[in-house]
Design an enzyme around this catalytic site. Structure first.
Site, PDB file in Angstrom:
ATOM      1  N   ARG A  39      64.130  54.602  42.517  1.00 32.63           N
ATOM      2  CA  ARG A  39      62.805  54.808  42.244  1.00 32.63           C
ATOM      3  C   ARG A  39      62.123  55.740  42.946  1.00 32.63           C
ATOM      4  NH1 ARG A  39      62.731  48.778  42.018  1.00 32.63           N
ATOM      5  NH2 ARG A  39      61.655  47.974  40.488  1.00 32.63           N
ATOM      6  N   CYS A  46      60.483  43.938  45.317  1.00 31.29           N
ATOM      7  CA  CYS A  46      59.244  43.133  46.095  1.00 31.29           C
ATOM      8  C   CYS A  46      58.024  43.844  46.176  1.00 31.29           C
ATOM      9  CB  CYS A  46      60.048  42.953  47.409  1.00 31.29           C
ATOM     10  SG  CYS A  46      58.816  42.043  48.621  1.00 31.29           S
ATOM     11  N   GLY A 148      69.724  44.374  45.536  1.00 30.14           N
ATOM     12  CA  GLY A 148      68.664  43.493  44.867  1.00 30.14           C
ATOM     13  C   GLY A 148      68.990  42.816  43.665  1.00 30.14           C
ATOM     14  N   GLY A 186      60.215  28.705  31.837  1.00 28.56           N
ATOM     15  CA  GLY A 186      60.483  28.634  33.466  1.00 28.56           C
ATOM     16  C   GLY A 186      59.619  28.211  34.147  1.00 28.56           C
ATOM     17  N   ILE A 190      58.440  31.827  40.260  1.00 26.88           N
ATOM     18  CA  ILE A 190      57.833  33.195  39.498  1.00 26.88           C
ATOM     19  C   ILE A 190      56.994  32.729  38.275  1.00 26.88           C
ATOM     20  CG2 ILE A 190      58.417  35.169  38.278  1.00 26.88           C
ATOM     21  CD1 ILE A 190      60.889  35.416  39.894  1.00 26.88           C
ATOM     22  N   VAL A 243      65.179  25.981  25.656  1.00 24.37           N
ATOM     23  CA  VAL A 243      64.492  26.935  24.650  1.00 24.37           C
ATOM     24  C   VAL A 243      65.753  27.599  23.600  1.00 24.37           C
ATOM     25  CG1 VAL A 243      63.598  29.371  24.434  1.00 24.37           C
ATOM     26  CG2 VAL A 243      62.715  27.765  26.201  1.00 24.37           C
ATOM     27  N   HIS A 451      41.652  21.959  67.303  1.00 25.74           N
ATOM     28  CA  HIS A 451      40.912  21.164  66.321  1.00 25.74           C
ATOM     29  C   HIS A 451      39.636  21.717  66.127  1.00 25.74           C
ATOM     30  CE1 HIS A 451      38.962  17.492  64.707  1.00 25.74           C
ATOM     31  NE2 HIS A 451      37.966  17.949  65.311  1.00 25.74           N
TER      32      HIS A 451
END
Length: 472
Positions: A39, A46, A148, A186, A190, A243, A451
């Site tokens: 890239r 991520c 990845g 799904g 995600i 599906v 608290h």
């Protein structure tokens, strides 16, 4: 084409959380390091299209939902108006800040960044091909594969993604408008996170899931309660559904499914169909076969307990190897590998890796579920405490959910903790620390908590496991 050669102690292929953390730690320990990234920006899935941009949208959409439905009960009267382009711009700005941050870390730690597609020629040699075809050879003592994962699609179906109506998670963070209807294929992390974003912004979301529960591997108490909360928020569910087809239609796209146990097929149409059926290890173009690196049946790089592949000098970490596909798991493996390469004793405790679903409310888990303990024949105790009995939760109108602590019946050692509730992703950390040091539910219960805080519910659940809760 030019061919230059440089020598390093470590070359990391991939700059996601596993890769860049491994590189930084190795550089801190005195190794000469290079990172290869295809890239234009660092950070992998991520930072660029996954964890970071989705969390920016989750937070922004949660604020919009709060303003639309929750502020009035707190005495704040507003009439919110959605500005989707600005929300998406916030997401993009967040991504840039994080990817630029990795670039800064590389510069600070004198790490050489190489842009292009990396291919392992053999042990000790990585060839990098730039977009213009120029090649660069990196000589190295060690290679770390940290490439990845990528979108898996639906097993057995050839789905044609068009980035507009039939989309993956990469595309679902950049829709140009809020769809009136969305089908999410799904019911995992995600799908529920991105479905939550668009549901809060106005879409009617239906989740189609093959299993008979959402969040498959998570504790059944958690998934059952969480599904009820999502239904209250407007979600619709089709569980136990296989599906069989996804296609474009006049409405946008259609999803055809049938009961997993057999029965009549059903078709749903929506403006957008999001395929969120998991991810697969990314090994394309790495030259692993030619280099002799072994893969398992799931397409993952095979490694031993020290992240070594079957080829001397080649290692692998993160989503591309066995274990949960989680950024923090990859980071821990990156640190451990760097320490090993520097002659230290790197180690990851895989029994204490938390998992978080960043919806509203959040879902967080660490350690074993009740179902796993039953399956393994472990005698255990359960302590539960609802946020509806927590003073801070009442004050903030965040009383949905509970904390569940699982402890060994004989030793009281905490074996798992599970939270559904506001800020669960932050609260799970104290359970993880406790478990890392072999702590008991009594240890947790006898630790003073401020608290009023939401985390008092964690303490109360621990009290419930070894004795009785105070406030219930």
């Amino acid at each position: 084409m030019s061919d230059t050669s440089e020598t390093f102690d470590l070359v990391v292929i991939g700059s996601g959380p596993g890769g860049y953390v491994c590189a930084v730690k190795a550089a801190q320990l005195g190794l000469k390091v290079a990172v290869v990234e295809k890239r234009a920006t660092y950070g992998g899935t991520c930072l660029n299209v996954g964890c970071i941009p989705s969390k920016a949208l989750l937070h922004a959409s949660e604020m919009f939902a709060e303003a639309s439905h929750g502020f009035a009960d707190l005495g704040v009267k507003v009439t919110p108006e959605l500005d989707l382009p600005t929300m998406l711009a916030h997401k993009d700005k967040t991504v840039r800040a994080n990817t630029d941050g990795v670039a800064f870390l590389f510069k600070k730690n004198k790490i050489t960044g190489v842009t292009g597609a990396g291919r392992i020629v053999k042990a000790g040699e990585v060839e990098v091909t730039a977009e213009d075809g120029a090649k660069r050879t990196l000589k190295t003592k060690a290679i770390c594969i940290a490439t990845g994962s990528s979108v898996a699609g639906i097993p057995g179906l050839d789905v044609a993604f068009d980035r507009d109506t039939i989309v993956s998670s990469d595309d679902a963070i950049a829709l140009k408008k809020v769809p009136a209807t969305m089908v999410v294929v799904g019911g995992g992390v995600i799908g529920l996170e991105l479905g939550s974003v668009w549901s809060r912004l106005g879409a009617r979301v239906t989740v189609v899931e093959y299993l008979d529960k959402i969040l498959g591997p998570m504790d059944a108490d958690v998934s059952t309660q969480f599904q009820k909360l999502l239904v209250k928020q407007g979600f619709h569910f089709k569980l136990g559904a296989r599906v069989t087809a996804v296609a474009k239609s006049s409405a946008g796209a259609s999803v055809t499914f049938e009961p997993a146990q057999g029965g009549a097929a059903e078709t749903l149409e929506a403006e957008v169909v999001l395929i969120a059926t998991g991810r697969k290890p990314y090994t394309d173009g790495l030259g692993l076969q030619d280099a002799g690196v072994s893969l398992d049946k799931a397409g993952r790089v095979e490694i031993d307990a020290h992240y070594r592949t079957n080829v001397e000098g080649i290692y692998a970490i993160g989503d591309v190897v066995k274990g949960p596909m989680l950024a923090h798991k990859a980071e821990d493996e990156g640190i451990a590998l760097a320490e090993i390469l520097a002659g230290q004793k790197g180690h990851v405790n895989y029994a204490v890796i938390p998992s978080v679903v960043y919806t509203s409310p959040e879902v967080a888990s660490v350690g074993q579920t009740e179902e796993e303990l039953k399956k393994n024949g472990v005698a255990y105790k359960v302590g539960k405490f609802p946020f509806s009995a927590n003073g801070r939760a009442r004050a903030m109108l965040h009383t949905d959910g509970f904390v569940k602590v699982l402890a060994d019946a004989k030793t009281d050692r905490v074996l798992g903790a599970h939270i559904v509730g506001h800020g669960a992703g932050e609260m799970i950390a104290e359970a993880a620390v406790l478990m890392e040091f072999g702590g008991s539910s009594e240890d947790l219960a006898r630790t003073c908590h401020a608290h009023p805080t939401m985390s008092e519910a964690v303490r109360e659940a621990a009290f419930a496991a070894f004795a009785k809760p105070i406030h219930m």
